[in-house]
Design an enzyme around this catalytic site. Structure first.
Site, short mmCIF file in Angstrom:
data_model
loop_
_atom_site.label_atom_id
_atom_site.label_comp_id
_atom_site.label_asym_id
_atom_site.label_seq_id
_atom_site.Cartn_x
_atom_site.Cartn_y
_atom_site.Cartn_z
N LYS A 146 0.84 -1.21 0.00
CA LYS A 146 0.00 0.00 0.00
C LYS A 146 0.87 1.25 0.00
O LYS A 146 0.57 2.22 -0.70
CB LYS A 146 -0.94 -0.01 1.21
CG LYS A 146 -2.01 -1.06 1.12
CD LYS A 146 -2.80 -1.16 2.40
CE LYS A 146 -3.74 -2.34 2.32
NZ LYS A 146 -4.44 -2.61 3.55
N GLN A 183 -5.36 -2.12 9.33
CA GLN A 183 -5.06 -3.41 8.73
C GLN A 183 -5.63 -4.55 9.57
O GLN A 183 -5.40 -4.62 10.75
CB GLN A 183 -3.54 -3.56 8.58
CG GLN A 183 -3.12 -4.84 7.91
CD GLN A 183 -3.64 -4.96 6.49
OE1 GLN A 183 -3.55 -4.02 5.71
NE2 GLN A 183 -4.17 -6.11 6.16
N ASP A 221 -11.49 1.56 3.39
CA ASP A 221 -11.92 0.18 3.14
C ASP A 221 -13.43 0.05 2.97
O ASP A 221 -13.92 -1.00 2.56
CB ASP A 221 -11.46 -0.74 4.28
CG ASP A 221 -10.11 -1.38 4.03
OD1 ASP A 221 -9.69 -1.44 2.85
OD2 ASP A 221 -9.49 -1.83 4.99
#
Length: 168
Positions: A34, A78, A101
């Site tokens: 990322k 995460q 997300d």
């Protein structure tokens, strides 16, 4: 290249904050990818790595500070988180407008109601790929294996939006 071009026109470069709790090797690799992706398109990224024994309250405090920080445009926690943490409480602490997300309850609800919101990246990418190849999903049977809030449920909803018949 499209994103890189779009980012180059911005005066205030977008910044992604990634919060990594623990030392899961797969998560470390994913976070590194990322960071590299942000760099490739001219975005900034910051990563906060926390010990696996950090308290849930401390993680939420970091998220709340990032929510208020005008220089941070997206927040990603995460997964997976250590077992002593409630993933839903952590995700729902993120400002829905900074929830890259698309896991916040508000973004999930908007997806279900077919309202504009942040859609999880993998399902959005799948639909984009199908659109690029001009795949007409109307009347097609689609099977979705899995029902996670990150991939399974969102892709099922997006396929339904394209008039496919979905079986999970």
């Amino acid at each position: 290249e499209e994103i890189k071009k779009e980012v180059s026109t911005l005066t205030n470069k977008p910044c992604l904050l990634v919060i990594l709790v623990g030392d899961d090797q797969a998560s470390k690799i994913y976070v590194s990818s990322k960071e590299k992706a942000c760099a490739r398109v001219g975005m900034e990224s910051k990563t906060i790595v926390l010990d696996k024994n950090v308290s849930q309250k401390e993680v939420i405090n970091i998220i709340e500070d990032a929510n208020k920080d005008k220089n941070i445009h997206g927040i990603l926690v995460q997964m997976p988180l250590p077992k002593h943490m409630n993933e839903k409480k952590i995700v729902d602490a993120i400002d829905p407008m900074k929830d890259v997300d698309g896991l916040h309850a508000l973004n999930q609800g908007k997806l279900m109601l077919d309202e504009p919101g942040i859609i999880p990246a993998t399902p959005k990418g799948i639909i984009r790929l199908l659109d690029e190849y001009h795949v007409n999903l109307t009347g097609k049977n689609a099977i979705v294996i899995g029902r996670s809030i990150l991939v399974g449920k969102p892709i099922a909803q997006l396929l339904l939006k394209k008039n496919a018949t979905v079986t999970m």
